[in-house]
Write a protein that holds these residues in place. Structure first.
Motif, PDB file in Angstrom:
ATOM      1  N   GLU A   1       1.186  13.009  -3.581  1.00 15.98           N
ATOM      2  CA  GLU A   1      -0.242  13.325  -3.485  1.00 15.98           C
ATOM      3  C   GLU A   1      -0.558  13.646  -2.032  1.00 15.98           C
ATOM      4  O   GLU A   1      -0.246  12.866  -1.124  1.00 15.98           O
ATOM      5  CB  GLU A   1      -1.076  12.137  -3.957  1.00 15.98           C
ATOM      6  N   PHE A   2      -1.173  14.815  -1.808  1.00 17.27           N
ATOM      7  CA  PHE A   2      -1.473  15.275  -0.453  1.00 17.27           C
ATOM      8  C   PHE A   2      -2.979  15.370  -0.255  1.00 17.27           C
ATOM      9  O   PHE A   2      -3.672  15.985  -1.083  1.00 17.27           O
ATOM     10  CB  PHE A   2      -0.853  16.656  -0.204  1.00 17.27           C
ATOM     11  N   ALA A   3      -3.478  14.781   0.819  1.00 15.06           N
ATOM     12  CA  ALA A   3      -4.908  14.844   1.121  1.00 15.06           C
ATOM     13  C   ALA A   3      -5.330  16.301   1.278  1.00 15.06           C
ATOM     14  O   ALA A   3      -4.604  17.106   1.871  1.00 15.06           O
ATOM     15  CB  ALA A   3      -5.203  14.069   2.403  1.00 15.06           C
ATOM     16  N   HIS A   4      -6.461  16.646   0.737  1.00 12.76           N
ATOM     17  CA  HIS A   4      -7.073  17.973   0.859  1.00 12.76           C
ATOM     18  C   HIS A   4      -6.314  19.067   0.124  1.00 12.76           C
ATOM     19  O   HIS A   4      -6.713  20.225   0.172  1.00 12.76           O
ATOM     20  CB  HIS A   4      -7.256  18.386   2.320  1.00 12.76           C
ATOM     21  N   ILE A   5      -5.177  18.753  -0.525  1.00 11.32           N
ATOM     22  CA  ILE A   5      -4.393  19.785  -1.209  1.00 11.32           C
ATOM     23  C   ILE A   5      -4.273  19.471  -2.698  1.00 11.32           C
ATOM     24  O   ILE A   5      -4.462  20.339  -3.538  1.00 11.32           O
ATOM     25  CB  ILE A   5      -2.975  19.906  -0.588  1.00 11.32           C
ATOM     26  N   GLY A   6      -3.930  18.234  -3.015  1.00 12.92           N
ATOM     27  CA  GLY A   6      -3.707  17.855  -4.403  1.00 12.92           C
ATOM     28  C   GLY A   6      -2.347  17.220  -4.555  1.00 12.92           C
ATOM     29  O   GLY A   6      -1.747  16.784  -3.572  1.00 12.92           O
ATOM     30  N   GLY A   7      -1.847  17.193  -5.766  1.00 17.09           N
ATOM     31  CA  GLY A   7      -0.587  16.507  -6.015  1.00 17.09           C
ATOM     32  C   GLY A   7       0.368  17.331  -6.848  1.00 17.09           C
ATOM     33  O   GLY A   7       0.010  18.339  -7.435  1.00 17.09           O
TER      34      GLY A   7
END
Length: 79
Positions: free
Chosen positions: A66-72
């Protein structure tokens, strides 16, 4: 980034930890290439590094990042 395997958190990391911002590594690469008469070309693939060391996976595992500001993204490993 939060990395989980089968629902268990195995790692957390921040992209800013890569020279303060991952783009800085790319800029440094471009600068070094220019010193030797080289350049990045359109379509070149550059891997800026990893936020986590590689881990072995086995059949049946589910890995989620899971990446902040990007999604997972999730990968399920099956035979």
């Amino acid at each position: 980034m939060i990395l989980t395997i089968d629902g268990e958190v195995v790692s957390t990391a921040a992209g800013a930890a890569v020279l303060g911002n991952p783009i800085r590594g790319l800029v440094r690469l471009a600068d070094k290439l220019a010193e030797f008469g080289g350049a990045l070309r359109p379509g070149d693939l550059v891997l800026a590094g990893a936020l986590h060391a590689s881990l072995p996976v086995t059949e049946g595992m589910s890995v989620h990042a899971e990446f902040a500001h990007i999604g997972g993204v999730t990968a399920a490993f099956t035979s």
